[in-house]
Motif scaffolding. Structure first.
Motif, short mmCIF file in Angstrom:
data_model
loop_
_atom_site.label_atom_id
_atom_site.label_comp_id
_atom_site.label_asym_id
_atom_site.label_seq_id
_atom_site.Cartn_x
_atom_site.Cartn_y
_atom_site.Cartn_z
N GLU A 1 0.83 -1.21 0.00
CA GLU A 1 0.00 0.00 0.00
C GLU A 1 0.86 1.26 0.00
O GLU A 1 0.56 2.23 -0.71
N GLN B 1 2.35 1.68 -3.42
CA GLN B 1 1.32 2.12 -4.35
C GLN B 1 1.03 3.61 -4.18
O GLN B 1 0.93 4.34 -5.17
N ARG B 2 0.92 4.07 -2.95
CA ARG B 2 0.67 5.50 -2.71
C ARG B 2 1.82 6.37 -3.19
O ARG B 2 1.62 7.43 -3.77
N GLN C 1 1.62 6.50 -6.97
CA GLN C 1 0.54 7.40 -7.41
C GLN C 1 0.97 8.86 -7.26
O GLN C 1 0.74 9.67 -8.16
N TYR C 2 1.61 9.16 -6.14
CA TYR C 2 2.08 10.53 -5.91
C TYR C 2 3.10 10.93 -6.97
O TYR C 2 3.02 12.01 -7.56
N ASP D 1 3.48 9.70 -9.99
CA ASP D 1 2.79 9.83 -11.28
C ASP D 1 2.06 11.16 -11.36
O ASP D 1 2.10 11.84 -12.39
N GLN D 2 1.38 11.53 -10.30
CA GLN D 2 0.66 12.80 -10.29
C GLN D 2 1.62 13.97 -10.41
O GLN D 2 1.31 14.96 -11.10
N TYR E 1 -1.19 16.57 -9.68
CA TYR E 1 -1.17 16.66 -8.22
C TYR E 1 -1.53 18.08 -7.81
O TYR E 1 -0.99 19.05 -8.33
#
Length: 79
Positions: free
Chosen positions: A5, A8-9, A12-13, A15-16, A22
Motif C-alpha cells: 500500500e 502504491q501511494r 501514485q504521488y 505519477d501525479q 497533483y
C-alpha cells in the motif's frame, strides 16, 4: 498499512507529480511545522510506524525539503 500500500501511494504521488495532476493542499507554514513536530515525536516513540515516516516525507515535500523527503522514503518501505 502494508508495504504494498505504501509503495502504491508513493507511485501514485510520483505519477501525479510527473503528469501535473497533483494539487497541493493549502497548508500554512505553521500547520506544516506542527505536523512535522507531531510526526517526529510519533517516530521517536515508535520507529516502526511506517505511516508516520510516509507522512513526514509528505510534510517535507510541502516544505520544499525534498532532500529530507527522499532520505526518509527508503525507511518507509523497510518497515
Amino acid at each position: 498499512m502494508s508495504d504494498d500500500e505504501i509503495r502504491q501511494r508513493l507511485a501514485q504521488y510520483r505519477d501525479q507529480m510527473r503528469n501535473g495532476t497533483y494539487q497541493r493542499p493549502q497548508w500554512t507554514a505553521s500547520d506544516l511545522r506542527e505536523a512535522r513536530q507531531a510526526l517526529e515525536e510519533s517516530i521517536r516513540r515508535d520507529p516502526g510506524l511506517a505511516e508516520a515516516h510516509l507522512n513526514l516525507g509528505v510534510v517535507h515535500v510541502h516544505q520544499d525539503r525534498n532532500d529530507r523527503a527522499m532520505s526518509g522514503t527508503p525507511r518507509t518501505t523497510e518497515i
